[in-house]
Motif scaffolding. Structure first.
Motif, PDB file in Angstrom:
ATOM      1  N   SER A  17       5.821 -26.397 -14.953  1.00 27.19           N
ATOM      2  CA  SER A  17       6.723 -25.747 -14.000  1.00 27.19           C
ATOM      3  C   SER A  17       6.058 -25.600 -12.638  1.00 27.19           C
ATOM      4  N   LEU A  18       6.888 -25.559 -11.621  1.00 23.34           N
ATOM      5  CA  LEU A  18       6.463 -25.248 -10.263  1.00 23.34           C
ATOM      6  C   LEU A  18       7.573 -24.473  -9.580  1.00 23.34           C
ATOM      7  N   ARG A  19       7.184 -23.669  -8.602  1.00 21.11           N
ATOM      8  CA  ARG A  19       8.161 -22.919  -7.800  1.00 21.11           C
ATOM      9  C   ARG A  19       7.920 -23.254  -6.342  1.00 21.11           C
ATOM     10  N   LEU A  20       8.891 -23.892  -5.754  1.00 18.78           N
ATOM     11  CA  LEU A  20       8.804 -24.249  -4.337  1.00 18.78           C
ATOM     12  C   LEU A  20       9.454 -23.170  -3.487  1.00 18.78           C
ATOM     13  N   SER A  21       8.961 -23.042  -2.260  1.00 18.27           N
ATOM     14  CA  SER A  21       9.539 -22.108  -1.301  1.00 18.27           C
ATOM     15  C   SER A  21       9.855 -22.836  -0.008  1.00 18.27           C
ATOM     16  N   VAL A  63      18.834 -32.720 -12.641  1.00 19.36           N
ATOM     17  CA  VAL A  63      18.011 -31.506 -12.658  1.00 19.36           C
ATOM     18  C   VAL A  63      18.758 -30.315 -13.245  1.00 19.36           C
ATOM     19  N   ARG A  64      20.064 -30.448 -13.441  1.00 17.94           N
ATOM     20  CA  ARG A  64      20.858 -29.311 -13.944  1.00 17.94           C
ATOM     21  C   ARG A  64      20.316 -28.861 -15.301  1.00 17.94           C
ATOM     22  N   GLY A  65      20.122 -27.552 -15.425  1.00 22.87           N
ATOM     23  CA  GLY A  65      19.568 -26.994 -16.657  1.00 22.87           C
ATOM     24  C   GLY A  65      18.051 -26.884 -16.646  1.00 22.87           C
ATOM     25  N   ARG A  66      17.405 -27.541 -15.698  1.00 23.99           N
ATOM     26  CA  ARG A  66      15.935 -27.473 -15.591  1.00 23.99           C
ATOM     27  C   ARG A  66      15.490 -26.799 -14.299  1.00 23.99           C
ATOM     28  N   PHE A  67      16.245 -26.983 -13.238  1.00 24.62           N
ATOM     29  CA  PHE A  67      15.897 -26.402 -11.942  1.00 24.62           C
ATOM     30  C   PHE A  67      16.832 -25.244 -11.640  1.00 24.62           C
ATOM     31  N   THR A  68      16.307 -24.227 -10.954  1.00 22.41           N
ATOM     32  CA  THR A  68      17.106 -23.090 -10.518  1.00 22.41           C
ATOM     33  C   THR A  68      16.834 -22.841  -9.044  1.00 22.41           C
ATOM     34  N   ALA A  69      17.883 -22.889  -8.253  1.00 25.65           N
ATOM     35  CA  ALA A  69      17.767 -22.614  -6.823  1.00 25.65           C
ATOM     36  C   ALA A  69      18.105 -21.154  -6.563  1.00 25.65           C
ATOM     37  N   ILE A  70      17.307 -20.531  -5.725  1.00 26.21           N
ATOM     38  CA  ILE A  70      17.441 -19.102  -5.448  1.00 26.21           C
ATOM     39  C   ILE A  70      17.340 -18.906  -3.941  1.00 26.21           C
ATOM     40  N   ASP A  72      16.807 -15.853  -0.878  1.00 23.70           N
ATOM     41  CA  ASP A  72      16.491 -14.468  -0.527  1.00 23.70           C
ATOM     42  C   ASP A  72      16.763 -14.340   0.966  1.00 23.70           C
ATOM     43  N   ASN A  73      17.941 -13.858   1.298  1.00 25.61           N
ATOM     44  CA  ASN A  73      18.322 -13.791   2.709  1.00 25.61           C
ATOM     45  C   ASN A  73      17.447 -12.816   3.496  1.00 25.61           C
ATOM     46  N   ALA A  74      16.930 -11.804   2.832  1.00 26.62           N
ATOM     47  CA  ALA A  74      16.065 -10.838   3.527  1.00 26.62           C
ATOM     48  C   ALA A  74      14.770 -11.485   4.006  1.00 26.62           C
ATOM     49  N   LYS A  75      14.371 -12.558   3.335  1.00 27.32           N
ATOM     50  CA  LYS A  75      13.135 -13.245   3.704  1.00 27.32           C
ATOM     51  C   LYS A  75      13.391 -14.599   4.342  1.00 27.32           C
ATOM     52  N   ASN A  76      14.655 -14.918   4.604  1.00 25.57           N
ATOM     53  CA  ASN A  76      15.010 -16.237   5.164  1.00 25.57           C
ATOM     54  C   ASN A  76      14.396 -17.364   4.339  1.00 25.57           C
ATOM     55  N   THR A  77      14.445 -17.205   3.034  1.00 21.86           N
ATOM     56  CA  THR A  77      13.739 -18.130   2.149  1.00 21.86           C
ATOM     57  C   THR A  77      14.641 -18.605   1.019  1.00 21.86           C
ATOM     58  N   VAL A  78      14.533 -19.883   0.703  1.00 21.42           N
ATOM     59  CA  VAL A  78      15.120 -20.420  -0.513  1.00 21.42           C
ATOM     60  C   VAL A  78      13.977 -20.901  -1.405  1.00 21.42           C
ATOM     61  N   TYR A  79      14.209 -20.811  -2.700  1.00 18.39           N
ATOM     62  CA  TYR A  79      13.221 -21.216  -3.687  1.00 18.39           C
ATOM     63  C   TYR A  79      13.838 -22.274  -4.594  1.00 18.39           C
ATOM     64  N   LEU A  80      12.979 -23.062  -5.194  1.00 15.18           N
ATOM     65  CA  LEU A  80      13.415 -23.999  -6.219  1.00 15.18           C
ATOM     66  C   LEU A  80      12.469 -23.851  -7.406  1.00 15.18           C
ATOM     67  N   GLN A  81      12.953 -23.181  -8.440  1.00 17.97           N
ATOM     68  CA  GLN A  81      12.187 -23.030  -9.669  1.00 17.97           C
ATOM     69  C   GLN A  81      12.412 -24.278 -10.509  1.00 17.97           C
ATOM     70  N   MET A  82      11.342 -25.001 -10.783  1.00 17.79           N
ATOM     71  CA  MET A  82      11.449 -26.273 -11.494  1.00 17.79           C
ATOM     72  C   MET A  82      10.730 -26.166 -12.829  1.00 17.79           C
ATOM     73  N   ASP A  83      11.471 -26.302 -13.906  1.00 12.93           N
ATOM     74  CA  ASP A  83      10.919 -26.233 -15.260  1.00 12.93           C
ATOM     75  C   ASP A  83      11.118 -27.567 -15.975  1.00 12.93           C
ATOM     76  N   SER A  84      10.391 -27.739 -17.063  1.00 14.06           N
ATOM     77  CA  SER A  84      10.481 -28.971 -17.862  1.00 14.06           C
ATOM     78  C   SER A  84      10.368 -30.208 -16.987  1.00 14.06           C
ATOM     79  N   LEU A  85       9.390 -30.205 -16.131  1.00 14.60           N
ATOM     80  CA  LEU A  85       9.221 -31.299 -15.177  1.00 14.60           C
ATOM     81  C   LEU A  85       8.861 -32.599 -15.882  1.00 14.60           C
ATOM     82  N   SER A  86       9.343 -33.686 -15.329  1.00 13.81           N
ATOM     83  CA  SER A  86       9.048 -35.028 -15.841  1.00 13.81           C
ATOM     84  C   SER A  86       8.520 -35.889 -14.697  1.00 13.81           C
ATOM     85  N   PRO A  87       7.867 -37.003 -15.010  1.00 15.30           N
ATOM     86  CA  PRO A  87       7.353 -37.873 -13.935  1.00 15.30           C
ATOM     87  C   PRO A  87       8.443 -38.315 -12.947  1.00 15.30           C
TER      88      PRO A  87
END
Length: 113
Positions: A17-21, A63-70, A72-87
């Motif tokens: 897994s990785l979490r991008l910001s 990516v549906r079911g493996r990635f979650t986009a989030i 946070d308007n208070a931080k002007n930030t979007v995240y991408l939680q990536m699970d079950s990553l493949s090559p």
């Protein structure tokens, strides 16, 4: 001036897994539709996910079911939680707001043993 700064990429093993910001600036972040994209090696950039201001989300099929986009308007930030990553998820990941022609530097994600 619109600006997007991505971070959080790295080298991860398959199944990991990785979490991008991504921090956006220069525009009213909370009012804008935000998107995630990626560019695999040697291929064109492709859409990954969309985040609407009201909370709705949409993902590309691969990516549906493996990635979650989030967002946070208070931080002007979007995240991408990536699970079950493949090559096949390897690439440079970018965020952008709909209607912008500006791209950030992206963040490199490499999924490999």
């Amino acid at each position: 001036q619109e600006q997007f700064v991505e971070s959080g990429g790295g080298l991860v093993q398959p199944g990991g897994s990785l979490r991008l910001s991504c921090v956006g600036s220069g525009f009213p972040f909370s009012d804008e539709i935000m998107t995630w994209h990626r560019q695999p090696p040697g291929k064109a950039r492709e859409w990954v996910a969309t985040l609407w201001p009201g909370g709705a989300l949409m993902y590309t099929d691969s990516v549906r079911g493996r990635f979650t986009a989030i967002r946070d308007n208070a931080k002007n930030t979007v995240y991408l939680q990536m699970d079950s990553l493949s090559p096949e998820d390897t690439g440079v990941y970018y965020c952008q707001k709909v209607g912008s022609t500006t791209w950030g530097q992206g963040t490199q994600v490499t999924v490999s043993w």
